[in-house]
Design a protein around this motif. Structure first.
Motif, PDB file in Angstrom:
ATOM      1  N   VAL A   1      12.056   7.336  12.932  1.00 26.06           N
ATOM      2  CA  VAL A   1      11.330   8.375  13.661  1.00 26.06           C
ATOM      3  C   VAL A   1      12.306   9.355  14.291  1.00 26.06           C
ATOM      4  CG1 VAL A   1       9.387   6.856  14.114  1.00 26.06           C
ATOM      5  CG2 VAL A   1      11.238   7.000  15.777  1.00 26.06           C
ATOM      6  N   GLY A   2      11.776  10.502  14.746  1.00 27.13           N
ATOM      7  CA  GLY A   2      12.598  11.581  15.259  1.00 27.13           C
ATOM      8  C   GLY A   2      13.078  12.448  14.109  1.00 27.13           C
ATOM      9  N   SER A   3      13.462  13.685  14.394  1.00 29.87           N
ATOM     10  CA  SER A   3      13.888  14.635  13.345  1.00 29.87           C
ATOM     11  C   SER A   3      12.829  14.713  12.246  1.00 29.87           C
ATOM     12  CB  SER A   3      15.241  14.225  12.755  1.00 29.87           C
ATOM     13  OG  SER A   3      16.230  14.181  13.756  1.00 29.87           O
ATOM     14  N   ASP A   4      11.589  14.750  12.674  1.00 29.19           N
ATOM     15  CA  ASP A   4      10.431  14.795  11.784  1.00 29.19           C
ATOM     16  C   ASP A   4      10.313  13.537  10.935  1.00 29.19           C
ATOM     17  OD1 ASP A   4       8.158  16.218  11.627  1.00 29.19           O
ATOM     18  OD2 ASP A   4       8.851  17.668  10.166  1.00 29.19           O
ATOM     19  N   GLY A   5      10.800  12.447  11.463  1.00 25.75           N
ATOM     20  CA  GLY A   5      10.547  11.165  10.835  1.00 25.75           C
ATOM     21  C   GLY A   5      11.549  10.769   9.787  1.00 25.75           C
ATOM     22  N   ASN A   6      11.787  11.635   8.803  1.00 24.17           N
ATOM     23  CA  ASN A   6      12.713  11.322   7.719  1.00 24.17           C
ATOM     24  C   ASN A   6      12.563   9.888   7.240  1.00 24.17           C
ATOM     25  OD1 ASN A   6      14.769  11.595   5.862  1.00 24.17           O
ATOM     26  ND2 ASN A   6      16.374  11.055   7.328  1.00 24.17           N
ATOM     27  N   PRO A   7      11.387   9.499   6.728  1.00 23.43           N
ATOM     28  CA  PRO A   7      11.207   8.110   6.302  1.00 23.43           C
ATOM     29  C   PRO A   7      12.133   7.709   5.168  1.00 23.43           C
ATOM     30  CG  PRO A   7       9.387   9.462   5.558  1.00 23.43           C
ATOM     31  CD  PRO A   7      10.200  10.312   6.473  1.00 23.43           C
ATOM     32  N   GLY A   8      12.634   8.690   4.412  1.00 23.00           N
ATOM     33  CA  GLY A   8      13.653   8.399   3.401  1.00 23.00           C
ATOM     34  C   GLY A   8      13.109   7.681   2.183  1.00 23.00           C
ATOM     35  N   PHE A   9      14.046   7.183   1.369  1.00 23.95           N
ATOM     36  CA  PHE A   9      13.689   6.488   0.138  1.00 23.95           C
ATOM     37  C   PHE A   9      12.857   5.257   0.472  1.00 23.95           C
ATOM     38  CE2 PHE A   9      14.526   3.295  -3.157  1.00 23.95           C
ATOM     39  CZ  PHE A   9      14.139   4.009  -4.284  1.00 23.95           C
ATOM     40  N   GLY A  10      11.802   5.040  -0.279  1.00 20.51           N
ATOM     41  CA  GLY A  10      10.935   3.899  -0.045  1.00 20.51           C
ATOM     42  C   GLY A  10       9.700   4.225   0.756  1.00 20.51           C
ATOM     43  N   ALA A  11       9.564   5.495   1.189  1.00 23.69           N
ATOM     44  CA  ALA A  11       8.401   5.854   1.998  1.00 23.69           C
ATOM     45  C   ALA A  11       7.095   5.621   1.259  1.00 23.69           C
ATOM     46  CB  ALA A  11       8.496   7.316   2.433  1.00 23.69           C
ATOM     47  N   TRP A  12       7.137   5.727  -0.065  1.00 23.90           N
ATOM     48  CA  TRP A  12       5.933   5.488  -0.859  1.00 23.90           C
ATOM     49  C   TRP A  12       5.735   4.018  -1.172  1.00 23.90           C
ATOM     50  CZ3 TRP A  12       1.614   7.924  -2.081  1.00 23.90           C
ATOM     51  CH2 TRP A  12       0.822   7.416  -3.125  1.00 23.90           C
ATOM     52  N   LYS A  13       6.831   3.296  -1.477  1.00 25.40           N
ATOM     53  CA  LYS A  13       6.658   1.968  -2.079  1.00 25.40           C
ATOM     54  C   LYS A  13       7.449   0.848  -1.432  1.00 25.40           C
ATOM     55  CE  LYS A  13      10.418   2.223  -5.443  1.00 25.40           C
ATOM     56  NZ  LYS A  13      10.808   2.006  -6.846  1.00 25.40           N
ATOM     57  N   ASP A  14       8.006   1.026  -0.252  1.00 22.13           N
ATOM     58  CA  ASP A  14       8.747  -0.071   0.357  1.00 22.13           C
ATOM     59  C   ASP A  14       7.904  -1.342   0.333  1.00 22.13           C
ATOM     60  OD1 ASP A  14       9.663  -1.853   2.657  1.00 22.13           O
ATOM     61  OD2 ASP A  14      11.224  -0.323   2.710  1.00 22.13           O
ATOM     62  N   PRO A  15       8.478  -2.472  -0.131  1.00 21.11           N
ATOM     63  CA  PRO A  15       7.666  -3.694  -0.241  1.00 21.11           C
ATOM     64  C   PRO A  15       7.285  -4.297   1.097  1.00 21.11           C
ATOM     65  CG  PRO A  15       9.977  -4.145  -0.771  1.00 21.11           C
ATOM     66  CD  PRO A  15       9.845  -2.650  -0.651  1.00 21.11           C
ATOM     67  N   GLY A  16       7.968  -3.887   2.176  1.00 17.79           N
ATOM     68  CA  GLY A  16       7.568  -4.323   3.501  1.00 17.79           C
ATOM     69  C   GLY A  16       6.494  -3.411   4.051  1.00 17.79           C
ATOM     70  N   THR A  17       6.375  -3.377   5.373  1.00 20.14           N
ATOM     71  CA  THR A  17       5.292  -2.569   5.953  1.00 20.14           C
ATOM     72  C   THR A  17       5.544  -1.073   5.942  1.00 20.14           C
ATOM     73  OG1 THR A  17       6.208  -2.877   8.168  1.00 20.14           O
ATOM     74  CG2 THR A  17       4.555  -4.438   7.446  1.00 20.14           C
ATOM     75  N   PRO A  18       6.801  -0.578   6.042  1.00 20.53           N
ATOM     76  CA  PRO A  18       6.964   0.864   6.243  1.00 20.53           C
ATOM     77  C   PRO A  18       6.835   1.695   4.975  1.00 20.53           C
ATOM     78  CG  PRO A  18       9.106  -0.156   6.232  1.00 20.53           C
ATOM     79  CD  PRO A  18       8.103  -1.265   6.099  1.00 20.53           C
ATOM     80  N   SER A  19       5.635   1.787   4.451  1.00 24.64           N
ATOM     81  CA  SER A  19       5.393   2.647   3.288  1.00 24.64           C
ATOM     82  C   SER A  19       3.912   2.935   3.173  1.00 24.64           C
ATOM     83  CB  SER A  19       5.895   1.991   1.997  1.00 24.64           C
ATOM     84  OG  SER A  19       5.094   0.888   1.641  1.00 24.64           O
ATOM     85  N   VAL A  20       3.605   3.991   2.444  1.00 25.25           N
ATOM     86  CA  VAL A  20       2.210   4.370   2.221  1.00 25.25           C
ATOM     87  C   VAL A  20       1.466   3.273   1.468  1.00 25.25           C
ATOM     88  CG1 VAL A  20       0.715   5.984   0.988  1.00 25.25           C
ATOM     89  CG2 VAL A  20       2.657   6.850   2.311  1.00 25.25           C
ATOM     90  N   THR A  21       2.070   2.766   0.395  1.00 28.58           N
ATOM     91  CA  THR A  21       1.330   1.824  -0.453  1.00 28.58           C
ATOM     92  C   THR A  21       1.158   0.461   0.192  1.00 28.58           C
ATOM     93  OG1 THR A  21       3.374   1.281  -1.659  1.00 28.58           O
ATOM     94  CG2 THR A  21       1.930   2.967  -2.615  1.00 28.58           C
ATOM     95  N   SER A  22       2.120   0.009   1.021  1.00 24.79           N
ATOM     96  CA  SER A  22       1.934  -1.285   1.676  1.00 24.79           C
ATOM     97  C   SER A  22       0.757  -1.235   2.643  1.00 24.79           C
ATOM     98  CB  SER A  22       3.205  -1.714   2.410  1.00 24.79           C
ATOM     99  OG  SER A  22       3.527  -0.807   3.445  1.00 24.79           O
ATOM    100  N   GLN A  23       0.605  -0.110   3.345  1.00 26.00           N
ATOM    101  CA  GLN A  23      -0.535   0.057   4.243  1.00 26.00           C
ATOM    102  C   GLN A  23      -1.836   0.151   3.440  1.00 26.00           C
ATOM    103  OE1 GLN A  23      -0.252   0.156   7.639  1.00 26.00           O
ATOM    104  NE2 GLN A  23       1.972   0.183   7.761  1.00 26.00           N
ATOM    105  N   TYR A  24      -1.808   0.943   2.374  1.00 25.56           N
ATOM    106  CA  TYR A  24      -2.998   1.122   1.542  1.00 25.56           C
ATOM    107  C   TYR A  24      -3.437  -0.193   0.893  1.00 25.56           C
ATOM    108  CZ  TYR A  24      -5.612   2.276  -2.718  1.00 25.56           C
ATOM    109  OH  TYR A  24      -6.530   2.305  -3.735  1.00 25.56           O
ATOM    110  N   ASN A  25      -2.469  -0.961   0.374  1.00 26.80           N
ATOM    111  CA  ASN A  25      -2.801  -2.198  -0.339  1.00 26.80           C
ATOM    112  C   ASN A  25      -3.617  -3.150   0.526  1.00 26.80           C
ATOM    113  OD1 ASN A  25      -1.460  -1.385  -2.643  1.00 26.80           O
ATOM    114  ND2 ASN A  25       0.428  -2.477  -2.138  1.00 26.80           N
ATOM    115  N   LYS A  26      -3.348  -3.139   1.812  1.00 24.84           N
ATOM    116  CA  LYS A  26      -4.095  -4.018   2.714  1.00 24.84           C
ATOM    117  C   LYS A  26      -5.410  -3.385   3.150  1.00 24.84           C
ATOM    118  CE  LYS A  26      -3.579  -7.019   6.737  1.00 24.84           C
ATOM    119  NZ  LYS A  26      -2.704  -7.452   7.853  1.00 24.84           N
ATOM    120  N   ALA A  27      -5.337  -2.117   3.568  1.00 23.78           N
ATOM    121  CA  ALA A  27      -6.531  -1.454   4.107  1.00 23.78           C
ATOM    122  C   ALA A  27      -7.635  -1.305   3.070  1.00 23.78           C
ATOM    123  CB  ALA A  27      -6.163  -0.088   4.677  1.00 23.78           C
TER     124      ALA A  27
END
Length: 589
Positions: free
Chosen positions: A372-398
């Motif tokens: 977080v900070g500097s507009d977040g810069n989630p970096g590589f893995g923002a889409w598919k990180d296998p842990g919680t910090p990614s779009v798809t990990s959140q989507y897969n559960k929700a």
């Protein structure tokens, strides 16, 4: 609330047995649609300021986002002085010189609503020693005085669980000890041989000597399905010729770690008929290998078969109690208040089972990004990180949690939107927004809005009226996954928790005007070249009821704006680019 031990539970509505009864607590409003607005955390972290917050409020109005439903401007962590002043919350003087009431007034003057942040623990996640634990009434009064419309309440430094930054030994409160045997009315019963294990957490050790893991699984991370009961009990069936009072003893060894704790609950019966006879810490044993007999616990048996339950549901019950304390405080400070309660306990205690009683939304996993900070810069893995910090990990559960959401309950929250932050392409941003809109997730923007201009590519995503209309539809039904190209392992698509993103999902969502939204989502980072189709009959079968009576339809692509007629009742997409989606609004003609 005491700071020495969890509250005693006298109200059965706080018990595990009441979680499925559908009753909400006093002061919790029903009928609210998912909240929309902006939160400071992803863009600015603890570096948010009064000036930045005013600038974001200005941007919301200048961009016309307020007219689309984005109303809440929420200060996240980092806004308070690091310690209380005369027992009360106070502004951080450098970053918020004007104070919270003046900032709230400014936000309200823009026609927007003002939100703030706190924690059910002793400290906030960024460290300030100003958590609400033990201060709920005084903090609630402050929030009402400041004109707060929205509260995000986190779960760090929590005293009654091994939450983030909490003492790991707090696991003693949320797991029962290892149990070797039960002595009931003089008869000894083996836990491993005579007891029945329920749920998913309880296990017998390899030597079949004892049972452990009596408690609730931690749902903070990926890998644990949200569907079904996520806790477990050790149950004994005991026959009694007549109603009588008897003594019960447990042979136990305690610990302070995941799976082996010190807190024991003993009940006879379940549901509304459950009668609790013990709910407290047992004396600690020498170590987790040394078994001792507890003092006698008086219980009452009914004539016939009795279900004696050895358990610990305190992980969920304690957390419910802590969030409810803030709701009670708000009720006292202002009866009939309209404060939205956004519960941020990261899915740790599986809030989908109980949070509807007290909150308007509940986080389902850990943070969607930790950068977080500097507009977040989630970096590589923002889409598919296998842990919680990614779009798809959140989507897969929700995506499989539709049964827990609704106007009479509240909303599953897969965290703030990462749209506009580095690490996601425009296509991924578009599909990210589609997912959240279809799933009735709160739409909380997290980017620096000064980077957006009316009509630019980011604006076209966050200001798509047709997609927002799905999220805010008056019927308030979260979409259901009715088809996926992935292997569901014998489960139906709407229940199968699938973490492998190499797939295309089809979601459907009934709408208040009789239309149905249908979205085709390529979850994968690879192009999909085949055809995927779904029929009205499939959709109706998934929802278990007739949704339309027509056999001709008007179809609108909600991203391209294209419309056409359909008389087959079958809707098909051939080929989807990596991470792309197609969203159709199907209206009976």
């Amino acid at each position: 609330m005491s700071l020495s031990s969890p509250s005693k539970i006298s109200d059965p509505e706080f018990r595990f047995d009441s979680f499925g009864n559908g009753k909400i607590f006093s002061g919790k409003k029903a009928g609210r649609l998912p909240a929309m607005g902006w939160n400071s955390w992803n863009a600015f972290g603890s570096g948010n300021t009064e000036a930045l917050t005013r600038a974001m409020a200005d941007c919301i109005v200048a961009l016309g986002l307020d007219k689309l439903g984005y109303k809440y401007v929420v200060l996240d962590d980092g806004c308070y002085k690091s310690e209380r002043v005369d027992g009360k919350l106070s502004k951080e003087p450098v970053k918020f010189p004007g104070g919270f009431k003046a900032l709230s007034d400014y936000v309200h003057s823009k026609g927007l609503k003002f939100g703030m942040y706190n924690d059910i623990g002793t400290n906030l996640c960024a460290g300030a020693a100003v958590g609400t634990c033990g201060h709920e009434d005084v903090d609630a009064a402050s929030y009402i005085d400041w004109g707060v419309d929205f509260l995000k309440i986190d779960n760090c430094y929590y005293l009654w669980d091994n939450a983030t930054f909490s003492n790991p030994e707090n696991a003693r409160f949320v797991f029962a000890p290892k149990i070797k045997s039960l002595i009931v009315d003089g008869k000894k019963l083996s836990a491993a041989m005579d007891g029945k294990l329920t749920g998913v957490s309880v296990q017998v050790d390899d030597s079949k000597e004892y049972v452990y893991g009596i408690g609730t699984l931690d749902g903070t991370n990926t890998g644990i399905s949200p569907v079904g009961v996520r806790s477990g009990e050790l149950v004994f069936e005991v026959e009694a010729e007549s109603e009588k009072s008897v003594d019960l003893q447990v042979e136990y060894a305690s610990g302070r770690e995941v799976g082996i704790g010190e807190w024991l609950q003993v009940a006879v019966g379940d549901g509304d008929a459950a009668e609790y006879f013990y709910d407290d810490l047992l004396p600690a044993t020498k170590d987790k290998e040394t078994f001792v007999l507890s003092a006698a616990i008086g219980i009452r048996l009914r004539a016939g078969k009795n279900k004696i339950r050895i358990m610990n549901h305190r992980r969920q019950e304690n957390t419910l109690d802590s969030y409810a304390a803030m709701l009670v405080g708000l009720n006292k400070a202002k009866p009939g208040h309209e404060v939205v309660l956004s519960m941020c306990e990261w899915g740790k205690t599986h809030p989908q089972n109980w949070a509807y009683k007290v909150g308007d939304s509940w986080r389902i996993l850990n943070d969607i990004t930790f950068r977080v900070g500097s507009d977040g810069n989630p970096g590589f893995g923002a889409w598919k990180d296998p842990g919680t910090p990614s779009v798809t990990s959140q989507y897969n559960k929700a995506v499989v949690m539709d049964e827990f959401a609704g106007l009479d309950k509240g909303w599953n929250d897969p965290d703030m939107l990462m749209i506009g932050m580095d690490g996601l392409s425009l296509v991924q941003n578009k599909t990210h927004f589609t997912m959240w809109c279809m799933m009735n997730s709160p739409l909380m923007l997290g980017l620096d809005l000064r980077r957006v201009s009316v009509g630019d590519e980011l604006y076209k995503i966050i200001a798509n009226r047709d997609l927002i209309a799905l999220n805010q539809d008056a019927l308030g039904v979260q979409s259901k996954r009715i088809y996926t190209t992935a292997d569901c392992r014998g489960e139906s698509p709407d229940k199968a928790y699938i973490e492998n993103i190499e797939r295309v999902d089809v979601l459907a969502k009934p709408l208040s005007d009789g239309s149905i939204a249908v979205s085709f989502i390529n979850v994968s980072e690879k192009d999909w070249t085949k055809s995927v189709s779904v029929s009205i009959e499939q959709i109706e079968k998934a929802f278990g009821k007739k949704l339309v009576s027509a056999n001709k339809f008007t179809v609108k692509d909600l991203w391209s704006g294209e419309t056409w007629e359909n008389d087959s009742g079958v809707f098909e997409v051939t080929g989807l680019a990596a991470c792309d989606c197609v969203v159709l609004r199907v209206s009976p003609k």
